[in-house]
Design a protein around this motif. Sequence first.
Motif, PDB file in Angstrom:
ATOM      1  N   PHE A   8       0.834  -1.205   0.000  1.00 15.07           N
ATOM      2  CA  PHE A   8       0.000   0.000   0.000  1.00 15.07           C
ATOM      3  C   PHE A   8       0.867   1.253   0.000  1.00 15.07           C
ATOM      4  O   PHE A   8       0.676   2.172  -0.795  1.00 15.07           O
ATOM      5  CB  PHE A   8      -0.920   0.003   1.226  1.00 15.07           C
ATOM      6  CG  PHE A   8      -1.750   1.257   1.347  1.00 15.07           C
ATOM      7  CD1 PHE A   8      -2.966   1.382   0.693  1.00 15.07           C
ATOM      8  CD2 PHE A   8      -1.295   2.334   2.109  1.00 15.07           C
ATOM      9  CE1 PHE A   8      -3.719   2.550   0.789  1.00 15.07           C
ATOM     10  CE2 PHE A   8      -2.043   3.504   2.211  1.00 15.07           C
ATOM     11  CZ  PHE A   8      -3.258   3.607   1.558  1.00 15.07           C
ATOM     12  N   TYR A   9       1.848   1.264   0.886  1.00 15.82           N
ATOM     13  CA  TYR A   9       2.686   2.459   1.031  1.00 15.82           C
ATOM     14  C   TYR A   9       3.602   2.685  -0.166  1.00 15.82           C
ATOM     15  O   TYR A   9       4.056   3.792  -0.404  1.00 15.82           O
ATOM     16  CB  TYR A   9       3.555   2.336   2.287  1.00 15.82           C
ATOM     17  CG  TYR A   9       2.763   2.308   3.567  1.00 15.82           C
ATOM     18  CD1 TYR A   9       2.101   3.437   4.023  1.00 15.82           C
ATOM     19  CD2 TYR A   9       2.684   1.136   4.323  1.00 15.82           C
ATOM     20  CE1 TYR A   9       1.378   3.411   5.202  1.00 15.82           C
ATOM     21  CE2 TYR A   9       1.972   1.100   5.508  1.00 15.82           C
ATOM     22  CZ  TYR A   9       1.321   2.240   5.941  1.00 15.82           C
ATOM     23  OH  TYR A   9       0.605   2.206   7.110  1.00 15.82           O
ATOM     24  N   GLN A  10       3.891   1.602  -0.897  1.00 15.04           N
ATOM     25  CA  GLN A  10       4.862   1.724  -1.983  1.00 15.04           C
ATOM     26  C   GLN A  10       4.225   2.062  -3.327  1.00 15.04           C
ATOM     27  O   GLN A  10       4.907   2.106  -4.348  1.00 15.04           O
ATOM     28  CB  GLN A  10       5.725   0.464  -2.027  1.00 15.04           C
ATOM     29  CG  GLN A  10       6.696   0.479  -0.843  1.00 15.04           C
ATOM     30  CD  GLN A  10       7.277  -0.868  -0.468  1.00 15.04           C
ATOM     31  OE1 GLN A  10       7.257  -1.791  -1.274  1.00 15.04           O
ATOM     32  NE2 GLN A  10       7.777  -0.985   0.747  1.00 15.04           N
ATOM     33  N   GLN A  11       2.937   2.370  -3.307  1.00 15.04           N
ATOM     34  CA  GLN A  11       2.301   2.927  -4.502  1.00 15.04           C
ATOM     35  C   GLN A  11       3.080   4.160  -4.945  1.00 15.04           C
ATOM     36  O   GLN A  11       3.561   4.924  -4.114  1.00 15.04           O
ATOM     37  CB  GLN A  11       0.875   3.387  -4.170  1.00 15.04           C
ATOM     38  CG  GLN A  11      -0.097   2.302  -3.805  1.00 15.04           C
ATOM     39  CD  GLN A  11      -1.457   2.939  -3.493  1.00 15.04           C
ATOM     40  OE1 GLN A  11      -1.887   2.976  -2.358  1.00 15.04           O
ATOM     41  NE2 GLN A  11      -2.133   3.461  -4.486  1.00 15.04           N
ATOM     42  N   GLU A  12       3.115   4.375  -6.237  1.00 15.50           N
ATOM     43  CA  GLU A  12       3.924   5.481  -6.757  1.00 15.50           C
ATOM     44  C   GLU A  12       3.226   6.834  -6.754  1.00 15.50           C
ATOM     45  O   GLU A  12       3.865   7.873  -6.772  1.00 15.50           O
ATOM     46  CB  GLU A  12       4.378   5.156  -8.187  1.00 15.50           C
ATOM     47  CG  GLU A  12       5.516   4.166  -8.209  1.00 15.50           C
ATOM     48  CD  GLU A  12       6.716   4.659  -7.427  1.00 15.50           C
ATOM     49  OE1 GLU A  12       7.325   5.666  -7.825  1.00 15.50           O
ATOM     50  OE2 GLU A  12       7.051   4.039  -6.391  1.00 15.50           O
ATOM     51  N   GLY A  71       8.673   3.152   0.921  1.00 18.50           N
ATOM     52  CA  GLY A  71       7.456   3.554   1.609  1.00 18.50           C
ATOM     53  C   GLY A  71       7.068   2.594   2.719  1.00 18.50           C
ATOM     54  O   GLY A  71       7.311   1.387   2.624  1.00 18.50           O
ATOM     55  N   GLY A  72       6.452   3.166   3.774  1.00 14.48           N
ATOM     56  CA  GLY A  72       5.999   2.331   4.882  1.00 14.48           C
ATOM     57  C   GLY A  72       6.706   2.606   6.188  1.00 14.48           C
ATOM     58  O   GLY A  72       6.633   1.800   7.113  1.00 14.48           O
ATOM     59  N   ILE A  73       7.399   3.754   6.280  1.00 10.94           N
ATOM     60  CA  ILE A  73       7.998   4.155   7.550  1.00 10.94           C
ATOM     61  C   ILE A  73       7.516   5.564   7.907  1.00 10.94           C
ATOM     62  O   ILE A  73       6.908   6.252   7.091  1.00 10.94           O
ATOM     63  CB  ILE A  73       9.545   4.133   7.516  1.00 10.94           C
ATOM     64  CG1 ILE A  73      10.084   5.181   6.542  1.00 10.94           C
ATOM     65  CG2 ILE A  73      10.047   2.740   7.142  1.00 10.94           C
ATOM     66  CD1 ILE A  73      11.573   5.424   6.700  1.00 10.94           C
ATOM     67  N   VAL A  89       5.981   7.957   4.911  1.00 10.78           N
ATOM     68  CA  VAL A  89       6.841   7.875   3.734  1.00 10.78           C
ATOM     69  C   VAL A  89       6.208   6.903   2.738  1.00 10.78           C
ATOM     70  O   VAL A  89       5.739   5.830   3.133  1.00 10.78           O
ATOM     71  CB  VAL A  89       8.255   7.399   4.106  1.00 10.78           C
ATOM     72  CG1 VAL A  89       9.109   7.178   2.862  1.00 10.78           C
ATOM     73  CG2 VAL A  89       8.913   8.424   5.031  1.00 10.78           C
ATOM     74  N   THR A  90       6.179   7.302   1.451  1.00 11.94           N
ATOM     75  CA  THR A  90       5.542   6.471   0.431  1.00 11.94           C
ATOM     76  C   THR A  90       6.467   6.280  -0.771  1.00 11.94           C
ATOM     77  O   THR A  90       7.517   6.915  -0.871  1.00 11.94           O
ATOM     78  CB  THR A  90       4.214   7.094  -0.052  1.00 11.94           C
ATOM     79  OG1 THR A  90       4.499   8.220  -0.879  1.00 11.94           O
ATOM     80  CG2 THR A  90       3.363   7.541   1.116  1.00 11.94           C
ATOM     81  N   GLY A  91       6.042   5.419  -1.680  1.00 12.36           N
ATOM     82  CA  GLY A  91       6.794   5.187  -2.911  1.00 12.36           C
ATOM     83  C   GLY A  91       7.961   4.218  -2.723  1.00 12.36           C
ATOM     84  O   GLY A  91       8.147   3.638  -1.654  1.00 12.36           O
ATOM     85  N   ASN A  94      14.456   5.628  -2.746  1.00  9.39           N
ATOM     86  CA  ASN A  94      15.047   6.696  -3.555  1.00  9.39           C
ATOM     87  C   ASN A  94      14.028   7.520  -4.355  1.00  9.39           C
ATOM     88  O   ASN A  94      14.405   8.258  -5.251  1.00  9.39           O
ATOM     89  CB  ASN A  94      16.123   6.164  -4.498  1.00  9.39           C
ATOM     90  CG  ASN A  94      17.319   5.670  -3.711  1.00  9.39           C
ATOM     91  OD1 ASN A  94      17.735   6.297  -2.738  1.00  9.39           O
ATOM     92  ND2 ASN A  94      17.855   4.523  -4.111  1.00  9.39           N
ATOM     93  N   ASN A  95      12.758   7.363  -4.017  1.00  6.01           N
ATOM     94  CA  ASN A  95      11.733   8.255  -4.551  1.00  6.01           C
ATOM     95  C   ASN A  95      11.092   8.916  -3.328  1.00  6.01           C
ATOM     96  O   ASN A  95      10.148   8.386  -2.762  1.00  6.01           O
ATOM     97  CB  ASN A  95      10.712   7.469  -5.373  1.00  6.01           C
ATOM     98  CG  ASN A  95       9.715   8.398  -6.056  1.00  6.01           C
ATOM     99  OD1 ASN A  95       9.804   9.618  -5.940  1.00  6.01           O
ATOM    100  ND2 ASN A  95       8.767   7.817  -6.743  1.00  6.01           N
ATOM    101  N   PRO A  96      11.643  10.054  -2.884  1.00  5.88           N
ATOM    102  CA  PRO A  96      11.330  10.598  -1.544  1.00  5.88           C
ATOM    103  C   PRO A  96       9.997  11.325  -1.455  1.00  5.88           C
ATOM    104  O   PRO A  96       9.945  12.548  -1.424  1.00  5.88           O
ATOM    105  CB  PRO A  96      12.501  11.548  -1.282  1.00  5.88           C
ATOM    106  CG  PRO A  96      12.887  12.022  -2.650  1.00  5.88           C
ATOM    107  CD  PRO A  96      12.671  10.856  -3.569  1.00  5.88           C
ATOM    108  N   GLN A  97       8.923  10.544  -1.390  1.00  5.39           N
ATOM    109  CA  GLN A  97       7.584  11.104  -1.265  1.00  5.39           C
ATOM    110  C   GLN A  97       7.067  10.884   0.149  1.00  5.39           C
ATOM    111  O   GLN A  97       7.488   9.951   0.827  1.00  5.39           O
ATOM    112  CB  GLN A  97       6.638  10.408  -2.241  1.00  5.39           C
ATOM    113  CG  GLN A  97       7.080  10.511  -3.681  1.00  5.39           C
ATOM    114  CD  GLN A  97       6.214   9.658  -4.588  1.00  5.39           C
ATOM    115  OE1 GLN A  97       5.747   8.591  -4.210  1.00  5.39           O
ATOM    116  NE2 GLN A  97       6.012  10.133  -5.799  1.00  5.39           N
TER     117      GLN A  97
END
Length: 201
Positions: A8-12, A71-73, A89-91, A94-97
């Motif tokens: 879920f968190y690593q969605q772009e 993502g996920g922290i 934190v998502t994505g 190294n994609n700092p969203q």
Amino acid sequence: MPKLSPGFYQQEDVVALARQLLGKQLYTCVNGVLTGGIIVETEAYNGITDKASHAYGNRYTSRTAPMYQAGGIAYVYLCYGIHYLFNVVTGRENNPQAVLIRGIEPLEGKEIMLERRNMTRVLPRITAGPGALAKALGIDKQLNAKILTGNEIWIEDSTISHHDSQIVASPRIGVAYAQEHAFLPWRFYVKGNPYVSKLNR
DNA sequence: GTGCGGATGAACT
DNA sequence: GTTCATCCGCACT
């Protein structure tokens, strides 16, 4: 309800994710004490191209480092020298969203929240606003970079599903310095919910 | 080492 | 609507 998964968190799409977080339940367990509530207000910070983001221009420092992890922290930082602000934190790595959580509706541990906020009864300001909810949930830099599938701070799924007509998208708060990016409608909140900060914007 | 200013909230007028 | 508390991240010397 189950905790949200790393997937879920690593969605772009951090903007879509900020919208999806409305209705989910944020919990902390600090010093063995459980507190939590329903997320009613969020803001998306879109990586290295967003002038309002701490990671704008690929700025990598000890403070922003957690944003660069997968993502996920949690990303928790001190604002104005006074308030801790909690971000998801998502994505990908190294994609700092990140998504700033700006308002929750208290569910669990209201007595503890009252103590932490130095209040005697539950008023909206107990958890309306990012600094306020961090204090109510006992969030400080100790929780920075903690994984959101652990037992200190996590987000649970929910059966609450808001229709688009119940969601407002508006410009983000306090980012006038971000020039043209200050007006992007990347703030989301539940229409009419009293735990939304600065409702009339 | 120094200086500036900020993803805010509360208490004022 | 205005003021101010209060700290450190960050850029620059």
